[in-house]
Enzyme design. Structure first.
Site, PDB file in Angstrom:
ATOM      1  N   CYS A 222       0.807  -1.222   0.000  1.00  0.00           N
ATOM      2  CA  CYS A 222       0.000   0.000   0.000  1.00  0.00           C
ATOM      3  C   CYS A 222       0.842   1.274   0.000  1.00  0.00           C
ATOM      4  O   CYS A 222       0.289   2.361  -0.112  1.00  0.00           O
ATOM      5  CB  CYS A 222      -0.939  -0.008   1.196  1.00  0.00           C
ATOM      6  SG  CYS A 222      -1.811  -1.572   1.328  1.00  0.00           S
TER       7      CYS A 222
ATOM      8  N   HIS B  41      -3.200   7.617   6.195  1.00  0.00           N
ATOM      9  CA  HIS B  41      -3.358   6.320   5.541  1.00  0.00           C
ATOM     10  C   HIS B  41      -4.791   5.858   5.804  1.00  0.00           C
ATOM     11  O   HIS B  41      -5.463   5.397   4.886  1.00  0.00           O
ATOM     12  CB  HIS B  41      -2.327   5.331   6.068  1.00  0.00           C
ATOM     13  CG  HIS B  41      -2.350   4.023   5.353  1.00  0.00           C
ATOM     14  ND1 HIS B  41      -2.234   3.927   4.003  1.00  0.00           N
ATOM     15  CD2 HIS B  41      -2.493   2.743   5.797  1.00  0.00           C
ATOM     16  CE1 HIS B  41      -2.299   2.656   3.629  1.00  0.00           C
ATOM     17  NE2 HIS B  41      -2.470   1.919   4.700  1.00  0.00           N
TER      18      HIS B  41
ATOM     19  N   GLU C 130      -1.910   4.605  13.584  1.00  0.00           N
ATOM     20  CA  GLU C 130      -1.608   5.892  12.938  1.00  0.00           C
ATOM     21  C   GLU C 130      -1.853   7.060  13.899  1.00  0.00           C
ATOM     22  O   GLU C 130      -1.079   8.012  13.932  1.00  0.00           O
ATOM     23  CB  GLU C 130      -2.454   6.059  11.673  1.00  0.00           C
ATOM     24  CG  GLU C 130      -2.052   7.296  10.879  1.00  0.00           C
ATOM     25  CD  GLU C 130      -2.590   7.290   9.453  1.00  0.00           C
ATOM     26  OE1 GLU C 130      -3.465   6.473   9.140  1.00  0.00           O
ATOM     27  OE2 GLU C 130      -2.127   8.137   8.664  1.00  0.00           O
TER      28      GLU C 130
ATOM     29  N   LYS D 287      -9.649   7.432   1.884  1.00  0.00           N
ATOM     30  CA  LYS D 287     -10.152   6.080   1.608  1.00  0.00           C
ATOM     31  C   LYS D 287     -11.638   5.958   1.959  1.00  0.00           C
ATOM     32  O   LYS D 287     -12.323   5.083   1.454  1.00  0.00           O
ATOM     33  CB  LYS D 287      -9.332   5.040   2.376  1.00  0.00           C
ATOM     34  CG  LYS D 287      -7.892   4.942   1.868  1.00  0.00           C
ATOM     35  CD  LYS D 287      -7.096   3.898   2.586  1.00  0.00           C
ATOM     36  CE  LYS D 287      -5.678   3.793   2.038  1.00  0.00           C
ATOM     37  NZ  LYS D 287      -4.777   4.879   2.491  1.00  0.00           N
TER      38      LYS D 287
ATOM     39  N   HIS E  81      -9.822   1.824  -0.628  1.00  0.00           N
ATOM     40  CA  HIS E  81      -8.378   1.615  -0.546  1.00  0.00           C
ATOM     41  C   HIS E  81      -7.920   1.002  -1.868  1.00  0.00           C
ATOM     42  O   HIS E  81      -8.203  -0.159  -2.161  1.00  0.00           O
ATOM     43  CB  HIS E  81      -8.065   0.678   0.627  1.00  0.00           C
ATOM     44  CG  HIS E  81      -6.603   0.561   0.933  1.00  0.00           C
ATOM     45  ND1 HIS E  81      -5.629   1.084   0.120  1.00  0.00           N
ATOM     46  CD2 HIS E  81      -5.947  -0.036   1.969  1.00  0.00           C
ATOM     47  CE1 HIS E  81      -4.446   0.827   0.646  1.00  0.00           C
ATOM     48  NE2 HIS E  81      -4.610   0.149   1.760  1.00  0.00           N
TER      49      HIS E  81
ATOM     50  N   PHE F  60       1.409  -3.454   3.950  1.00  0.00           N
ATOM     51  CA  PHE F  60       1.800  -4.800   4.339  1.00  0.00           C
ATOM     52  C   PHE F  60       3.309  -4.911   4.141  1.00  0.00           C
ATOM     53  O   PHE F  60       3.867  -4.311   3.233  1.00  0.00           O
ATOM     54  CB  PHE F  60       1.105  -5.838   3.448  1.00  0.00           C
ATOM     55  CG  PHE F  60      -0.299  -6.175   3.877  1.00  0.00           C
ATOM     56  CD1 PHE F  60      -0.886  -5.581   4.968  1.00  0.00           C
ATOM     57  CD2 PHE F  60      -1.027  -7.115   3.174  1.00  0.00           C
ATOM     58  CE1 PHE F  60      -2.177  -5.895   5.359  1.00  0.00           C
ATOM     59  CE2 PHE F  60      -2.321  -7.457   3.549  1.00  0.00           C
ATOM     60  CZ  PHE F  60      -2.890  -6.841   4.654  1.00  0.00           C
TER      61      PHE F  60
END
Lengths: 416, 369
Positions: free
Chosen positions: A174, A307, A318, A339, A344, A403
């Site tokens: 990502c 994010h 976060e 998002k 996403h 990831f």
């Protein structure tokens, strides 16, 4: 340790965005301002049985409106490639480069750097499943495999425009799109290119739909980042591409500067392949490095594009990272998740969110977080709920964590 | 800001010649590795025999805790082992300053990625539908899972990236890693590439071959170098220049035909390294048995010779020994390091044109050069 501030300034002179909210940046931005949700029932859902019926599906423009030089190129490319080419075309048009014909004497100075997590996987899946249904691999369309690699969107853009400068692709989950922007800026600062198209592109595919479903990370409703009742992410697709240029060259050709790219910070949690560090230590390190490299104080930051996936663990991590870096300032700084608007888009997310961050700086407007009703204890951030609002923004950050534990923060400044 | 020097302090390779440097060096001397022959369905279903240099049997538990090995997929393991081998190699070569985790990075490239995991998921989807997806396989199907595992194993909390640049992805990783050190973003980077030859990938490659065209020896494996901002006791070489080029006319999964991209890479490497062409005494090429690449390389070096008026430097092509794709270009970098350390060369260029049209280059100098 004090870090050096790079001297070669980088202007952003164009931006292209194709997402569930629209076919162009302008169209999408209008819907962003209204807080429209692009996460809807999934029309292109391949077969029954996928764990979600909703996604942020991007509308593709008609290939017939591609400039003639590049039309043939559209025939043998994947959906991810198409998304990338359309966003690149918009960025070039915005920057005044129009189409490939105007670039003929500059192509060697143009770099392409794109991130993608699945490349042309959707077409490879179609070809493979067709083969598995009985026709055999021999009968499956070879184009489905040829364009399936993750470097293909970058190659497709370079091939479409005839760009002979460095072309580099990365697939770092990502954070791919954010990495692509960072790498492009390094190419310009190193003198390897005068300008660069950079960002990310990814199309929805069975692999990610089933994979995220298997990980039980999908919210059956449109995601609600930072909300107390958040229950997971919503998948999306699209492309977001910035056109970076050497500042002096952009000024000399009279280009309109949307914003300035400052620098980036990168780190790795190195804790777990899919779960982020609950303490947010790695993410905080990326934010700190971005600020340090950019020569920016926390007090100068007026917006963070988070994010913000909407999974309980990611958002908590976060928030912890932001609090670590900004301390008491954290409550002052608006933090929103795009998002919640278009889902996403994985490898494209960094590019798409960088485009929104730049647009926020350009228009001095904070994009909202949709679906937020109340924060849980400890989440005392201003998430710009529901609708966009005007605000003075000097410096804005865009966070992308992926990831594999990789974290990237991009720093941008209002054009001056 | 003054660019910082970049040293290569460790080399880790996992190939058909086994795990570690000794087998790799022996294979370079012998010019061959063990290979197998397997048959796949080529164009129109005609049988296509393929020569394959597979990774020699290696027990990963000899290098990593069993618990960590269990958490890694078949695709990730070779790259992580190569990174661990690079670390061990560096440690065996003397003292190095301690580097905190936040200043250690990982750049591991791959062209095709973890194809066995992707293939397994697609087969499950075909057989069982969406419910067949497994979390472990999905995570292992991501190209950057190897980099994520390596970061955990080697405690790297600095930058982590996975470039995808055809069969030069390992060189692209070394370029990015070198730049992090040069620009003071990291003090140590494990950089390299890996490629696996799963039956799934081989079936697709065979399918894409034109009729009556055979494939050259294909290889799998992983190669990683440890890059440092400090030389330590016994570095292999120094990275003095990096360059990336691209041929936008190259076809999908094909090598480019225009010499402009490799020439631009070579020109930039010489300019940045401040070398004349005649000073270069070793060139590592990407040649790997694919006729189109052989033709491109032949023309590039003919042009070099005419334009510089110099005789050609010694050229080596490790991909011809370990198989096309093996290590995604990183074996060329490892081979150059060994030649520079052994004094067989003082100034080396690594210039690897890859499928998809990219071309990646590094200039390396001997430690005393």
């Amino acid at each position: 340790m004090s870090l050096p501030v790079p001297t070669r300034r980088i202007a952003i002179t164009g931006a292209g965005l194709l997402c569930a909210l629209g076919r162009t940046r302008r169209e999408s931005w209008e819907r962003v301002r209204e807080g429209t949700c692009g996460i809807r029932p999934f029309r292109r859902r391949p077969e029954e049985g996928y764990p979600t019926g909703i996604a942020g599906e991007a509308p593709l423009p008609d290939d017939r409106s591609v400039p003639p030089g590049g039309r043939n190129r559209m025939r043998c490319v994947s959906r991810s490639d198409r998304l990338a080419i359309w966003a690149a075309l918009e960025a070039l048009r915005e920057a005044g480069w129009h189409d490939g014909a105007h670039l003929s004497d500059r192509t060697a100075g143009f770099a392409v750097s794109l991130g993608s997590t699945t490349g042309g996987m959707q077409e490879a899946e179609d070809a493979f499943l067709e083969a598995a249904r009985g026709a055999g691999l021999c009968a499956a369309p070879s184009s489905g495999f040829r364009s399936s690699t993750c470097c293909h969107p970058a190659r497709a853009v370079a091939g479409w425009g005839g760009f002979a400068g460095p072309c580099i692709a990365n697939t770092t989950a990502c954070s791919s799109g954010a990495w692509a922007v960072a790498i492009a800026a390094e190419l310009i600062r190193a003198g390897e290119a005068d300008a660069a198209l950079c960002g990310g592109a990814d199309a929805l595919c069975r692999l990610t739909l089933s994979g995220f479903g298997a990980l039980r990370l999908l919210d059956p409703e449109p995601c609600r980042p930072f909300d107390a009742s958040r229950a997971g992410l919503s998948l999306g697709e699209g492309a977001g591409i910035l056109l970076l240029e050497d500042w002096e060259l952009a000024r000399r050709r009279g280009a309109r500067v949307l914003a300035e790219y400052l620098d980036y910070g990168a780190s790795c949690d190195a804790v777990h392949l899919t779960a982020s560090d609950p303490a947010g230590t790695g993410a905080a390190e990326a934010v700190r490095a971005a600020l340090g490299r950019s020569g920016v104080e926390p007090s100068q930051v007026d917006y963070i594009n988070a994010h913000g996936t909407g999974t309980p663990l990611n958002d908590a991590s976060e928030v912890a990272a932001i609090r670590q870096v900004f301390g008491g300032e954290a409550r002052r700084i608006p933090v929103s998740s795009s998002k919640s608007l278009f889902g996403h888009a994985l490898g494209a997310a960094g590019g798409m969110e960088a485009v929104l961050t730049v647009t926020a700086l350009e228009t001095q407007t904070l994009p909202p977080t949709r679906g937020w009703r109340s924060g849980e204890e400890g989440f005392d951030l201003d998430v710009v709920p529901a609708r966009a609002r005007p605000a003075p923004i000097r410096v804005a950050l865009s966070n992308n964590f992926g990831f594999g534990g990789g974290n990237v923060t991009l720093a941008f400044r209002k054009a001056a | 800001m003054t660019p910082r020097p970049v040293w290569i302090t460790g080399v880790g390779v996992l190939s058909a010649a086994g795990a570690g440097r000794p087998g790799f060096e022996e294979a370079l001397r012998a010019g061959a590795v063990p290979e197998t022959r397997e048959e796949f369905a080529g164009a129109c279903g005609a049988p296509l025999p393929v020569r394959i240099a597979r990774i020699a049997a290696t027990d990963p538990r000899s290098f990593l805790p069993a618990g960590r090995v269990r958490r890694m997929g078949a695709s990730s393991t070779p790259a992580v082992l190569a990174a661990v081998l690079a670390e061990r190699d560096a440690v065996s070569r003397g003292a190095h300053p301690e580097v905190p985790p936040s200043r250690r990075g990982v750049a591991l490239g791959t062209g095709f990625g973890p194809v066995s995991a992707t293939g397994a998921i697609l087969e499950m989807l075909a057989r069982e539908g969406p419910a067949g997806a497994e979390p472990f396989l999905f995570v292992e199907s991501l190209h950057n899972s190897a980099a994520g595992h390596a970061a955990i194993v080697l405690e790297c909390r600095g930058p982590t990236v996975t470039p995808v640049q055809g069969d030069a992805s390992g060189i692209a990783a070394a370029i990015l890693g070198s730049r992090w050190i040069r620009d003071d973003r990291a003090d140590r980077v494990y950089a390299g590439g890996a490629e696996e030859l799963s039956p799934f990938l081989l079936r697709i490659l065979a399918r894409l071959q034109p009729p009556r065209r055979s494939l050259p020896l294909l290889g799998e494996g992983a190669g990683v170098v440890r890059l440092d901002s400090e030389p330590g006791d016994r570095p292999f070489a120094r990275v003095v220049a990096t360059a990336i080029g691209h041929d936008p006319a190259a076809g999908d999964l094909e090598y480019g035909s225009d010499t402009a991209a490799p020439r631009r890479v070579l020109d930039r490497l010489l300019r940045e390294a401040k070398w004349s062409a005649s000073q270069v005494d070793l060139v590592v090429t990407g040649e790997n048995g694919f006729p189109r690449l052989a033709d491109l390389e032949r023309r590039v070096w003919a042009e070099w010779s005419v334009e510089t008026g110099d005789s050609l430097p010694r050229r080596i092509a490790p991909a011809n020994i370990f198989g096309a794709l093996a290590g995604s270009g990183s074996f060329g970098l490892a081979a150059a390091c060994l030649d520079l350390e052994a004094g067989r060369a003082r100034r080396a260029l690594v210039c690897i044109p890859a499928w998809g049209g990219t071309c990646q280059g590094l200039a390396l100098s001997a430690v005393t050069g």
